[in-house]
Each structure stands twice: as structure tokens, then as C-alpha cells.
Design a protein around this motif. Structure first.
Motif, PDB file in Angstrom:
ATOM      1  N   GLY A 112       0.824  -1.208   0.000  1.00 41.00           N
ATOM      2  CA  GLY A 112       0.000   0.000   0.000  1.00 41.00           C
ATOM      3  C   GLY A 112       0.858   1.257   0.000  1.00 41.00           C
ATOM      4  N   ALA A 113       0.274   2.348   0.492  1.00 40.23           N
ATOM      5  CA  ALA A 113       0.962   3.638   0.448  1.00 40.23           C
ATOM      6  C   ALA A 113       1.609   3.955   1.793  1.00 40.23           C
ATOM      7  CB  ALA A 113      -0.025   4.737   0.068  1.00 40.23           C
ATOM      8  N   SER A 114       2.882   4.352   1.732  1.00 42.04           N
ATOM      9  CA  SER A 114       3.609   4.751   2.940  1.00 42.04           C
ATOM     10  C   SER A 114       3.976   6.222   2.833  1.00 42.04           C
ATOM     11  CB  SER A 114       4.911   3.953   3.078  1.00 42.04           C
ATOM     12  OG  SER A 114       4.663   2.570   3.087  1.00 42.04           O
ATOM     13  N   LEU A 115       3.649   6.976   3.879  1.00 42.77           N
ATOM     14  CA  LEU A 115       4.052   8.387   3.944  1.00 42.77           C
ATOM     15  C   LEU A 115       5.282   8.463   4.840  1.00 42.77           C
ATOM     16  CD1 LEU A 115       3.717  11.473   3.730  1.00 42.77           C
ATOM     17  CD2 LEU A 115       1.904  11.328   5.438  1.00 42.77           C
ATOM     18  N   LEU A 116       6.428   8.796   4.229  1.00 41.28           N
ATOM     19  CA  LEU A 116       7.688   8.796   4.974  1.00 41.28           C
ATOM     20  C   LEU A 116       8.151  10.240   5.162  1.00 41.28           C
ATOM     21  CD1 LEU A 116      10.660   6.405   4.498  1.00 41.28           C
ATOM     22  CD2 LEU A 116      11.091   8.854   4.555  1.00 41.28           C
ATOM     23  N   ILE A 117       8.323  10.632   6.406  1.00 43.81           N
ATOM     24  CA  ILE A 117       8.794  11.989   6.708  1.00 43.81           C
ATOM     25  C   ILE A 117      10.278  11.896   7.044  1.00 43.81           C
ATOM     26  CG2 ILE A 117       8.464  14.014   8.175  1.00 43.81           C
ATOM     27  CD1 ILE A 117       5.539  13.264   8.438  1.00 43.81           C
ATOM     28  N   ASN A 118      11.084  12.410   6.115  1.00 45.21           N
ATOM     29  CA  ASN A 118      12.538  12.188   6.174  1.00 45.21           C
ATOM     30  C   ASN A 118      13.266  13.170   7.075  1.00 45.21           C
ATOM     31  OD1 ASN A 118      14.622  10.504   5.143  1.00 45.21           O
ATOM     32  ND2 ASN A 118      15.348  12.189   3.856  1.00 45.21           N
ATOM     33  N   GLU A 119      12.524  13.854   7.923  1.00 42.29           N
ATOM     34  CA  GLU A 119      13.107  14.884   8.772  1.00 42.29           C
ATOM     35  C   GLU A 119      14.133  14.251   9.730  1.00 42.29           C
ATOM     36  OE1 GLU A 119      10.355  17.652   8.531  1.00 42.29           O
ATOM     37  OE2 GLU A 119      10.833  18.837  10.279  1.00 42.29           O
ATOM     38  N   LYS A 120      15.259  14.969   9.901  1.00 42.55           N
ATOM     39  CA  LYS A 120      16.311  14.516  10.827  1.00 42.55           C
ATOM     40  C   LYS A 120      17.160  13.377  10.236  1.00 42.55           C
ATOM     41  CE  LYS A 120      17.608  15.818  14.987  1.00 42.55           C
ATOM     42  NZ  LYS A 120      17.899  17.237  15.208  1.00 42.55           N
ATOM     43  N   ALA A 121      17.049  13.167   8.916  1.00 48.19           N
ATOM     44  CA  ALA A 121      17.951  12.190   8.291  1.00 48.19           C
ATOM     45  C   ALA A 121      19.384  12.674   8.470  1.00 48.19           C
ATOM     46  CB  ALA A 121      17.623  12.044   6.812  1.00 48.19           C
ATOM     47  N   GLY A 122      19.577  13.985   8.354  1.00 50.59           N
ATOM     48  CA  GLY A 122      20.895  14.586   8.568  1.00 50.59           C
ATOM     49  C   GLY A 122      20.891  15.394   9.852  1.00 50.59           C
ATOM     50  N   GLU A 172      19.907  -2.612  11.379  1.00 55.82           N
ATOM     51  CA  GLU A 172      20.878  -3.514  12.013  1.00 55.82           C
ATOM     52  C   GLU A 172      20.966  -4.841  11.285  1.00 55.82           C
ATOM     53  OE1 GLU A 172      19.945  -4.514  16.153  1.00 55.82           O
ATOM     54  OE2 GLU A 172      19.966  -2.329  16.481  1.00 55.82           O
ATOM     55  N   HIS A 173      19.823  -5.322  10.849  1.00 54.74           N
ATOM     56  CA  HIS A 173      19.802  -6.625  10.185  1.00 54.74           C
ATOM     57  C   HIS A 173      20.013  -6.509   8.689  1.00 54.74           C
ATOM     58  CE1 HIS A 173      18.838  -8.620  13.881  1.00 54.74           C
ATOM     59  NE2 HIS A 173      17.963  -7.682  14.127  1.00 54.74           N
ATOM     60  N   ASP A 174      20.382  -5.310   8.255  1.00 55.02           N
ATOM     61  CA  ASP A 174      20.670  -5.082   6.842  1.00 55.02           C
ATOM     62  C   ASP A 174      19.506  -5.509   5.942  1.00 55.02           C
ATOM     63  OD1 ASP A 174      22.202  -4.189   4.737  1.00 55.02           O
ATOM     64  OD2 ASP A 174      23.135  -6.134   4.412  1.00 55.02           O
ATOM     65  N   ASN A 175      18.291  -5.275   6.421  1.00 54.84           N
ATOM     66  CA  ASN A 175      17.129  -5.637   5.606  1.00 54.84           C
ATOM     67  C   ASN A 175      16.990  -4.739   4.385  1.00 54.84           C
ATOM     68  OD1 ASN A 175      16.281  -6.345   8.532  1.00 54.84           O
ATOM     69  ND2 ASN A 175      14.926  -7.516   7.215  1.00 54.84           N
ATOM     70  N   TRP A 176      16.464  -5.315   3.358  1.00 54.70           N
ATOM     71  CA  TRP A 176      15.968  -4.509   2.238  1.00 54.70           C
ATOM     72  C   TRP A 176      14.473  -4.331   2.453  1.00 54.70           C
ATOM     73  CZ3 TRP A 176      18.167  -2.723  -2.503  1.00 54.70           C
ATOM     74  CH2 TRP A 176      19.572  -2.859  -2.550  1.00 54.70           C
ATOM     75  N   ILE A 177      14.005  -3.174   2.047  1.00 55.69           N
ATOM     76  CA  ILE A 177      12.577  -2.876   2.175  1.00 55.69           C
ATOM     77  C   ILE A 177      12.062  -2.555   0.773  1.00 55.69           C
ATOM     78  CG2 ILE A 177      10.883  -1.266   3.168  1.00 55.69           C
ATOM     79  CD1 ILE A 177      12.893  -0.850   5.483  1.00 55.69           C
ATOM     80  N   PHE A 178      10.862  -3.018   0.498  1.00 55.86           N
ATOM     81  CA  PHE A 178      10.241  -2.661  -0.777  1.00 55.86           C
ATOM     82  C   PHE A 178       8.940  -1.925  -0.499  1.00 55.86           C
ATOM     83  CE2 PHE A 178       7.241  -3.371  -4.192  1.00 55.86           C
ATOM     84  CZ  PHE A 178       7.970  -2.964  -5.294  1.00 55.86           C
ATOM     85  N   PHE A 179       8.791  -0.767  -1.134  1.00 55.75           N
ATOM     86  CA  PHE A 179       7.562   0.035  -0.992  1.00 55.75           C
ATOM     87  C   PHE A 179       6.732  -0.081  -2.265  1.00 55.75           C
ATOM     88  CE2 PHE A 179      10.846   2.268   1.430  1.00 55.75           C
ATOM     89  CZ  PHE A 179      10.212   2.553   2.624  1.00 55.75           C
TER      90      PHE A 179
END
Ligand SMILES: *[C@@H]1O[C@H](CO)[C@@H](O)[C@H](O)[C@H]1NC(C)=O
Ligand SMILES: *[C@@H]1O[C@H](CO)[C@@H](O)[C@H](O)[C@H]1NC(C)=O
Ligand SMILES: *[C@@H]1O[C@H](CO)[C@@H](O)[C@H](O)[C@H]1NC(C)=O
Length: 449
Positions: free
Chosen positions: A135-145, A229-236
Motif C-alpha cells: 500500500g501507500a507509505s508516507l515517509l517523513i525524512n526529517e532529521k535524516a541529517g 541492524e539486520h541489513d534488511n531490504w525494504i520494498f515500498f
């Protein structure tokens, strides 16, 4: 809200595994043929999965496979608010598969440092199992840096980052799926992801209650960190990426007005796109649409703060509204938010036809008014910021900025872009309001002209 406690994971695992449909709050297994295995293999399978659940944290890396091998589609967006389909993610990097190598926006208009976007002309990974976010994921990338994050603040979180992302999503959905965008109400995204900033609970506790009402599923830094940590790949399946600093790097309105979302708010979007979000909040808390024919006027009273009206002007305003209430022309709600629970604040706002108050975070609750509502924002003459005007615009609210005895009109502020005298909003200077002028505005609103 999803909370990954050991008990919830185990009980979810137990109940789901026996049905051979392993599903964990949306992280779904695909391509399983386990239900065709012989009984003893099924039992070993269950034991192995429980072992993994217990000893690998909540790592499901080898269990959840994306059902697609379609390339990435860039659906809609402007810098800072971008909507994609089919995106892979691993180790701070978003992988976009674009066989043409030409259809994706430039990297720093999507993301800010420490997160990266890499475009591939071949599928980024093959034959590897990934966490599948359906489905749809809303990702707020704030504080990545290291940049400033506004997520600790109701306005910056809800009315800028979240509402900006929802606007981009509504544009993508209306372009993608139907011919007449005006008629289409997009749905609420399936989940909210706040991967980096644990500090998104504002001091009044409004953000968490709102998020809890709106999203079935919330992923926070703790869960995100475990996958890392587990080096997972994620698919959106579908991903809306909101990035405050990408918006500031590129967008002209944002630069002129120092407001993250003004440009996305001005893009053509389906009218009433926010209605399903508002209705979800109302349903969650059991509110009903008010049916009274008398307009509900909510005065947001900030007299206990250091940004307030001149005391006599505040009193004259309250006296005016009270007398109109007594004459049966309006229903007057005198709201000092600090005297109400957050749920009451939502309820009062959702019921408001006209909200009036001094410039400030308390007006963020305008989000919950219907499209037909009006916001009257009171400023000191000479002061103007677009925080609440921009939100009123995107939601279709009528908006008035009042300078004591006159309106500061859109034609005026458009002719001279930029925040005006914003220091004065923090100087403790009391704002004047010439109440007879407000009364003529109120009469105009009540007459519907
Ligand atoms: C993640 O990326 C960083 C830098 O981009 C790299 O140094 C590190 O080795 C990567 N980690 C893994 C597990 O691939
Ligand atoms: C809010 O509460 C304070 C303290 O109890 C009280 O003095 C004030 O009148 C209340 N304001 C409103 C608008 O009810
Ligand atoms: C507010 O408007 C009234 C009426 O026009 C005027 O008398 C008063 O001086 C104004 N106050 C300020 C601070 O502009």
C-alpha cells in the motif's frame, strides 16, 4: 498504533502462523508454498519461524518478498514532496529502478544528506527477500541529517510535513486513477513512517493522538533501526517522501515565505482531498458532524500567553460574540485550548464554521474544520506570515488576515512577498483589534457574502 512488543509479536505470530498466512501488521509474506508442505515440515517451519522471531529481534528479512519486479514510477511531486511506486530501500539509500535513466527527479530535490537516492537501469536486487510495505507509505525524512527538525511541533509536523505529503499523495492518486480529479477522494495512506526523529511527540501530546487516529500503522526510529541492524531490504509499493530541506533548497514560495509547504499547497489538487483524513479523525473519536443551522464561531483565546490581544479589545470581542450568541445568531465557543483536553480541542475545531484567533500554533486546529469553514487570523498591523493562510488555502477555507481595523489582503501580500515583522510575534507586544471592524466582517460572513 503498532507497538512491537514481544507479546504482540508472539501472539500475532501464533495466531497468524497456524492459518499459514503469516502477516505481521501489514508485513506480508508472498510466494509462500508452505501450506502445501507435509504436516511435520509445517511444524518444523513454525518452530523455525518462532525461533527467528525470538532470536533475531524483529527481523523478517528472509520472509517477506515483494510481489513485483516492475520498475519505479515517478507519480507526482515537487521538490520535498515526491510520490513513487515500486521503490527499494537499504542502508539509508532509496533505490529507484528506471530503465530509461531519465524519468526520476534529481536526488537532492527528493532527499537531504545522509539519505541517498540511486537510480538503476536494472532491477536493484534480484532473488532476495525483502520486507514488503504494502500500500501507500508516507515517509517523513526529517532529521535524516543534522538539519533542524520541526516534528516536535504540532504545526510543523501536522500542517506542514504531514499535510504537504497528503497533498502530494492526493495529486498522484487523482492523476493516476481517474479522469476527473475533482470527483476523486483519495484515501488515507496505509502507514506513516518517521524513520529518524524520535522526538516527534509535541509537548501538548497532540501529534501522537492525531497519528493514532489517522494511521493504522506507524513505523518509528526503533523499528527502522532494527531493520537497519539486520541489513534488511525494504520494498515500498507506493512511497510519499517528504523532506523539509529539499523543499527549502528548491521551492520559490518556500524560500520567499520560509514555509515548507506553500508550493505544494498551491499545486492543483482535488478539492476536499482532506475530507477522508478529517472523517477518519472524527470517526476515531466518535464525533458527528454538527447539524445546527446556526454558525459555530470559535474564538481561540491566547490571553494567557505572551502573544495576545490588548485586554480591552479581547473583552470587547468576547462581549460581541456573547451578545450574538444570546441573540441566537451564532453559537459562540470561547476556547482557551489549555483548558481543554486534546480530544476536546479536535472536537471543537471539527465543529467550527468560523475560527478566529491571534496568529499562533493554536490555529493549527483549523485543519479539522470542514471545507466550508472560515479562518480569521488576527495580527498586529504590519505583521504577516503565511502559516495558517497556506493551510486555509489548501483545505479550501475562506481566509482573512485582520490588521486592527482593516484586512491585509491577498493582493497586498502577493505584491510584496516575504514574512513581515515576524519578530513582533515574539516581542510580547499586544495586538490591537478594532472590534467594530471585526463586527462588520462577522456580519458579512454571517450574511454569506
Ligand atoms: C552502508 O553504507 C555505508 C556508506 O554508504 C557503508 O560504509 C556501509 O558499509 C554500508 N553498510 C552495509 C551493511 O552495506
Ligand atoms: C481557562 O482556565 C483558567 C484557569 O482556570 C480560567 O481563569 C479561564 O477563565 C479559563 N478560560 C476560559 C476561556 O474558559
Ligand atoms: C486601530 O484602529 C482604530 C480605529 O481605526 C484606531 O483608532 C487605532 O489607532 C488603531 N490602532 C492601531 C494600533 O493601529
Amino acid at each position: 498504533m503498532v507497538r512491537f512488543t514481544i507479546e504482540s509479536v508472539l501472539s500475532a505470530a501464533r495466531s497468524r502462523l497456524y492459518a499459514f498466512q503469516p502477516r505481521l501488521d501489514g508485513y506480508k509474506q508472498f510466494g509462500s508454498r508452505r501450506n502445501q508442505l507435509p504436516k511435520h515440515a509445517q511444524i518444523y517451519g513454525i518452530a523455525a519461524v518462532i525461533f527467528l522471531l525470538l532470536f533475531t529481534g524483529y527481523s523478517f528479512s528472509d520472509h517477506f518478498t515483494a510481489p513485483t519486479t516492475a520498475p519505479t514510477i515517478y507519480e507526482a511531486g515537487i521538490p520535498g514532496f515526491n510520490v513513487f511506486r515500486n521503490v527499494w530501500y537499504n542502508n539509508q539509500t532509496f533505490h529507484l529502478w528506471d530503465p530509461t535513466d531519465a524519468a526520476m527527479p534529481v536526488e537532492d530535490s527528493i532527499l537531504s544528506p545522509r539519505t541517498k537516492a540511486v537510480v538503476h537501469t536494472e532491477i536493484p536486487i534480484k532473488g532476495r527477500h525483502v520486507v514488503y510495505l504494502k500500500g501507500a507509505s508516507l515517509l517523513i525524512n526529517e532529521k535524516a541529517g543534522d538539519e533542524w527538525s520541526g516534528l516536535w511541533h504540532y504545526y510543523h509536523f501536522a500542517a506542514e510535513a504531514m499535510l504537504g505529503g497528503l497533498t502530494a499523495f492526493s495529486i498522484a492518486e487523482s492523476v493516476e486513477r481517474i479522469e476527473s480529479p475533482q470527483a476523486y477522494l483519495p484515501v488515507v495512506p496505509d502507514r506513516l513512517i518517521i524513520p529518524w526523529d524520535s522526538n516527534w511527540h509535541d509537548r501538548w501530546g497532540i501529534n501522537p493522538l492525531m497519528v493514532d487516529a489517522l494511521f493504522d500503522d506507524v513505523l518509528e526510529p526503533e523499528q527502522w533501526g532494527k531493520w537497519r541492524e539486520h541489513d534488511n531490504w525494504i520494498f515500498f509499493d507506493q512511497l510519499i517522501i517528504v523532506d523539509r530541506w529539499a523543499a527549502h533548497r528548491y521551492n520559490k514560495g518556500t524560500q520567499a515565505w520560509n514555509k515548507m509547504s506553500v508550493d505544494i499547497f498551491e499545486r492543483p489538487h482535488p478539492f476536499e482531498f482532506f475530507a477522508p483524513v478529517r472523517q477518519r479523525l472524527m470517526k476515531h473519536f466518535g464525533f458527528h458532524e454538527h447539524t445546527s443551522t446556526i454558525p459555530n464561531v470559535v474564538y481561540v483565546d491566547r490571553q494567557s500567553s505572551d502573544r495576545r490581544l490588548v485586554a480591552e479589545h479581547h473583552e470587547a470581542l468576547v462581549a460581541l460574540l456573547r451578545s450574538r450568541h444570546e441573540r441566537g445568531e451564532i453559537k459562540f465557543v470561547h476556547a482557551a485550548w489549555e483548558n481543554h483536553t486534546v480530544i476536546e480541542q479536535f472536537h471543537i475545531s471539527a465543529d467550527a464554521d468560523i475560527m478566529v484567533g491571534v496568529h499562533g500554533n493554536g490555529l493549527t486546529h483549523e485543519m479539522w474544520m470542514t471545507e466550508k469553514a472560515t479562518l480569521v487570523e488576527l495580527f498586529h498591523p504590519g505583521v504577516f506570515l503565511r502559516d495558517y493562510q497556506a493551510v486555509a488555502h489548501v483545505l479550501g477555507h475562506q481566509y482573512f488576515a485582520v490588521w486592527n481595523d482593516t484586512l491585509h489582503t491577498q493582493a497586498e501580500w502577493e505584491a510584496d512577498p516575504g514574512e513581515k515583522m515576524s519578530w513582533m510575534t515574539h516581542s510580547g507586544t499586544e495586538f490591537p483589534l478594532y472590534v467594530p471592524f471585526f463586527e462588520t466582517l462577522l456580519d458579512r460572513l454571517l450574511a454569506g457574502v
